[in-house]
Design a protein around this motif. Sequence first.
Motif, PDB file in Angstrom:
ATOM      1  N   TRP A 377       0.810  -1.214   0.000  1.00  0.00           N
ATOM      2  CA  TRP A 377       0.000   0.000   0.000  1.00  0.00           C
ATOM      3  C   TRP A 377       0.843   1.263   0.000  1.00  0.00           C
ATOM      4  CZ3 TRP A 377      -0.009   3.527   4.088  1.00  0.00           C
ATOM      5  CH2 TRP A 377       0.647   3.115   5.265  1.00  0.00           C
ATOM      6  N   ARG A 378       2.136   1.130   0.295  1.00  0.00           N
ATOM      7  CA  ARG A 378       3.008   2.299   0.262  1.00  0.00           C
ATOM      8  C   ARG A 378       3.696   2.484  -1.091  1.00  0.00           C
ATOM      9  NH1 ARG A 378       6.197   2.303   6.118  1.00  0.00           N
ATOM     10  NH2 ARG A 378       4.352   2.666   7.418  1.00  0.00           N
ATOM     11  N   ASP A 379       3.398   1.650  -2.055  1.00  0.00           N
ATOM     12  CA  ASP A 379       4.004   1.780  -3.383  1.00  0.00           C
ATOM     13  C   ASP A 379       3.672   3.149  -3.966  1.00  0.00           C
ATOM     14  OD1 ASP A 379       4.075   1.512  -6.428  1.00  0.00           O
ATOM     15  OD2 ASP A 379       5.003  -0.369  -5.817  1.00  0.00           O
ATOM     16  N   ARG A 380       4.662   3.829  -4.512  1.00  0.00           N
ATOM     17  CA  ARG A 380       4.460   5.211  -4.971  1.00  0.00           C
ATOM     18  C   ARG A 380       3.533   5.303  -6.171  1.00  0.00           C
ATOM     19  NH1 ARG A 380       7.301   6.472  -9.418  1.00  0.00           N
ATOM     20  NH2 ARG A 380       8.947   5.070 -10.118  1.00  0.00           N
ATOM     21  N   ARG A 381       3.326   4.190  -6.870  1.00  0.00           N
ATOM     22  CA  ARG A 381       2.422   4.229  -8.027  1.00  0.00           C
ATOM     23  C   ARG A 381       0.975   3.944  -7.647  1.00  0.00           C
ATOM     24  NH1 ARG A 381       7.274   2.002 -10.021  1.00  0.00           N
ATOM     25  NH2 ARG A 381       6.689   0.119  -8.909  1.00  0.00           N
ATOM     26  N   LEU A 382       0.753   3.524  -6.425  1.00  0.00           N
ATOM     27  CA  LEU A 382      -0.606   3.177  -6.004  1.00  0.00           C
ATOM     28  C   LEU A 382      -1.577   4.360  -6.056  1.00  0.00           C
ATOM     29  CD1 LEU A 382      -2.347   0.840  -5.079  1.00  0.00           C
ATOM     30  CD2 LEU A 382      -1.726   1.368  -2.712  1.00  0.00           C
ATOM     31  N   PRO A 383      -1.190   5.571  -5.635  1.00  0.00           N
ATOM     32  CA  PRO A 383      -2.142   6.697  -5.734  1.00  0.00           C
ATOM     33  C   PRO A 383      -2.641   6.937  -7.156  1.00  0.00           C
ATOM     34  CG  PRO A 383      -0.300   7.286  -4.312  1.00  0.00           C
ATOM     35  CD  PRO A 383       0.047   5.973  -4.929  1.00  0.00           C
ATOM     36  N   GLY A 384      -1.763   6.755  -8.146  1.00  0.00           N
ATOM     37  CA  GLY A 384      -2.202   6.933  -9.529  1.00  0.00           C
ATOM     38  C   GLY A 384      -3.240   5.911  -9.939  1.00  0.00           C
ATOM     39  N   LEU A 385      -3.025   4.650  -9.525  1.00  0.00           N
ATOM     40  CA  LEU A 385      -3.997   3.607  -9.850  1.00  0.00           C
ATOM     41  C   LEU A 385      -5.312   3.846  -9.124  1.00  0.00           C
ATOM     42  CD1 LEU A 385      -1.651   0.469  -9.757  1.00  0.00           C
ATOM     43  CD2 LEU A 385      -2.454   1.738 -11.753  1.00  0.00           C
ATOM     44  N   VAL A 386      -5.218   4.342  -7.894  1.00  0.00           N
ATOM     45  CA  VAL A 386      -6.437   4.670  -7.143  1.00  0.00           C
ATOM     46  C   VAL A 386      -7.191   5.811  -7.830  1.00  0.00           C
ATOM     47  CG1 VAL A 386      -7.297   5.611  -4.972  1.00  0.00           C
ATOM     48  CG2 VAL A 386      -5.561   3.813  -4.952  1.00  0.00           C
ATOM     49  N   ALA A 387      -6.473   6.823  -8.280  1.00  0.00           N
ATOM     50  CA  ALA A 387      -7.114   7.959  -8.963  1.00  0.00           C
ATOM     51  C   ALA A 387      -7.800   7.516 -10.243  1.00  0.00           C
ATOM     52  CB  ALA A 387      -6.066   9.034  -9.270  1.00  0.00           C
ATOM     53  N   LEU A 388      -7.230   6.521 -10.913  1.00  0.00           N
ATOM     54  CA  LEU A 388      -7.809   6.020 -12.164  1.00  0.00           C
ATOM     55  C   LEU A 388      -9.040   5.158 -11.930  1.00  0.00           C
ATOM     56  CD1 LEU A 388      -7.451   5.713 -15.292  1.00  0.00           C
ATOM     57  CD2 LEU A 388      -6.088   3.669 -14.800  1.00  0.00           C
ATOM     58  N   GLY A 389      -8.999   4.292 -10.905  1.00  0.00           N
ATOM     59  CA  GLY A 389     -10.059   3.304 -10.738  1.00  0.00           C
ATOM     60  C   GLY A 389     -11.077   3.584  -9.666  1.00  0.00           C
ATOM     61  N   LEU A 390     -10.666   4.246  -8.568  1.00  0.00           N
ATOM     62  CA  LEU A 390     -11.580   4.433  -7.436  1.00  0.00           C
ATOM     63  C   LEU A 390     -12.854   5.202  -7.781  1.00  0.00           C
ATOM     64  CD1 LEU A 390     -12.089   3.995  -4.432  1.00  0.00           C
ATOM     65  CD2 LEU A 390     -10.854   6.138  -3.980  1.00  0.00           C
ATOM     66  N   PRO A 391     -12.804   6.258  -8.633  1.00  0.00           N
ATOM     67  CA  PRO A 391     -14.055   6.970  -8.936  1.00  0.00           C
ATOM     68  C   PRO A 391     -15.153   6.060  -9.474  1.00  0.00           C
ATOM     69  CG  PRO A 391     -12.173   8.250  -9.692  1.00  0.00           C
ATOM     70  CD  PRO A 391     -11.636   6.924  -9.262  1.00  0.00           C
ATOM     71  N   TYR A 392     -14.787   5.023 -10.226  1.00  0.00           N
ATOM     72  CA  TYR A 392     -15.806   4.112 -10.761  1.00  0.00           C
ATOM     73  C   TYR A 392     -16.396   3.249  -9.647  1.00  0.00           C
ATOM     74  CZ  TYR A 392     -14.132   5.594 -15.301  1.00  0.00           C
ATOM     75  OH  TYR A 392     -13.796   6.360 -16.389  1.00  0.00           O
ATOM     76  N   LEU A 393     -15.569   2.873  -8.657  1.00  0.00           N
ATOM     77  CA  LEU A 393     -16.093   2.124  -7.522  1.00  0.00           C
ATOM     78  C   LEU A 393     -17.068   2.977  -6.717  1.00  0.00           C
ATOM     79  CD1 LEU A 393     -13.106   0.076  -6.050  1.00  0.00           C
ATOM     80  CD2 LEU A 393     -15.195  -0.804  -7.087  1.00  0.00           C
ATOM     81  N   LEU A 394     -16.731   4.254  -6.531  1.00  0.00           N
ATOM     82  CA  LEU A 394     -17.621   5.136  -5.782  1.00  0.00           C
ATOM     83  C   LEU A 394     -18.955   5.325  -6.500  1.00  0.00           C
ATOM     84  CD1 LEU A 394     -15.047   7.847  -4.591  1.00  0.00           C
ATOM     85  CD2 LEU A 394     -15.956   5.893  -3.313  1.00  0.00           C
ATOM     86  N   LEU A 395     -18.892   5.523  -7.820  1.00  0.00           N
ATOM     87  CA  LEU A 395     -20.131   5.646  -8.595  1.00  0.00           C
ATOM     88  C   LEU A 395     -20.950   4.364  -8.540  1.00  0.00           C
ATOM     89  CD1 LEU A 395     -19.116   7.592 -11.832  1.00  0.00           C
ATOM     90  CD2 LEU A 395     -20.714   8.327 -10.070  1.00  0.00           C
TER      91      LEU A 395
END
Length: 600
Positions: A377-395
């Motif tokens: 969870w501390r991987d520096r690329r994880l925030p980018g993947l979250v920004a790409l995918g999380l909005p669809y999970l929230l919707l």
Amino acid sequence: MSLGDLLQISRAAFDAALLLSAAGLIGFALLPRRWRSFDVMLLSAQCLSLGITILSLLTWVTGSLLGTRWLPLLLAAAALTALSRLRGGVRLLGIAAGRLSFRPFLVLLPAFAVSIPALLLPIIDSDGLRYHLALPKLYLLMGKVFLYPWDSTGAYPQAAEMLYMLGMRLGPAEAAKWLHFGIVLAGALLLLVFFRRRWSSYPAVWVYLGIPVVLASAPAGFIDGFVIFHLVLALILIEKRSSPWAVGLALAAAAWTKYTALPAIVGLGLLALFRARPHRRCSTLAALCLPAILLLTPLVIRNLAKTGDPFYPVLGSVFGWEHPEIDSAVDRTVTQRHEEIHGPLGIPWGHSLGPVEPDEIVGWHLLPALLLLPLFWRDRRLPGLVALGLPYLLLGFWIHPSMRLAIPLLWALAALTAPALAKLELRYGRKAAMAAAALLMIGTLPYYGQGQEQAAGVFLPYLRGELSRQQILEGLVPGAEAAEWINRQSLPGKVMALDFPAPFLFDRPWLAEGLYNRPPLAIWLNEGADARALREKLSEEDIRFILVTPGYGGGRLQSLLPLAADARQEDVLVKLREGLRLVYRRDGIDIWEVQDSGTS
């Protein structure tokens, strides 16, 4: 397969390669040097993204203002621009090819192998036949790009559709399938760029292309591959601290392709703002927003002038504005497609969760990396993947649409494979991590080819010459035989098709309602038209034939009558039929000839 078929397929593949190459060279010519990446593969993606955007926008504007007859001039100008940077483009491709090994081609091999049948067959995919390819063909038949009033998708951004229209202008419409397939593979290869070509990124490419909802739509006239390509490019540019204007161009390209990119655009935009220096956040916000504003302004102005809704029909759905031509019941069916599956988005991981179409399956092979998420969870690329995918999970807490609309989320989930394998390597060594990767890739193999069973079923008979392209269409596309019958008629005029899934098959202009729309006849009836008024409407629209499918009584005595909402409307339709002549009835489809139709 005849020699003519082989030549047509080869021409389609060549046209697609030509258009993508021209788009890349145009992008190379127009992309400012200060915005260019030093990574050759990433720079190639930047040029392709920008070139597709500029070429499609110019096509849309030219077709709207001057007409499609000017497209050859536009193609000539594009060719000259591309040729002017040919030497630099070839040098760039040479450097990129020199840095590639055989491994990318190995991970792409299964995807290409299972997609061959769909690539070689005629166009049989539903969305392409209904609007992604149907609207560009209609524009060419009518001689202009316009807001088609009977299908709300005609008001959406049309970057991919304009590219498909150029393909049709050059040659066979099947070029659209090759265009989309190539872009899907390019979006998958961007995983290598995102993870700097580490060995763990190759299994991630394999896993992503093994997602049935991704691969099933790849060799078809869809547009979702363009969306993910532009979005992932923006993500990588953010990770590499590129110019915010370069990021803004990629996000604008996604917005100009499909509105469903908006959740990821918001997520990535917020990520870029968060990573910008505090005193530069205002300029970063301007750089992220202005390209999309400028790109969408012509479309927004046209929609506002024609419908009163700048983002028709999206704002109307959100704020409850009345659009009588939109069928709200169908709208709910689309937005709640997987409502019976619990959880955000109603993700159909497998068939065991409920009755799910094969080309909507996500696949259980995405879960292992997701379950290992706490380990990295501390991987520096994880925030980018979250920004790409999380909005669809929230919707997904409100809607459960087709999983094709959430492919950015699936790309992000597949990308988690790489850091998961890297973490395993750190803890247990390279051999253990590679063994885990091999098991994951083997477990993914059964998903390859799911959703393409129709194409695979007719491919061998087609190769052996037992089936022609027309026979394949008639066997797989409802109403294809009726469409061919209409194409053979010499009488002028348009065709009105009711609940018809494949208007693309017509060789004359048509009036056919879109997936979300009510039929024109039903709208006119609701406006109070009587039989005489309906005949006048048909004459004004230059309708010669009315095609009626089983949904509206085709093949039965009640033909056309299910359009009626009450007894008065049914009486009007009975009187209307007195002025029509039944000229075709087969397989539940009727064709009525309008006797007093005007001629074009």
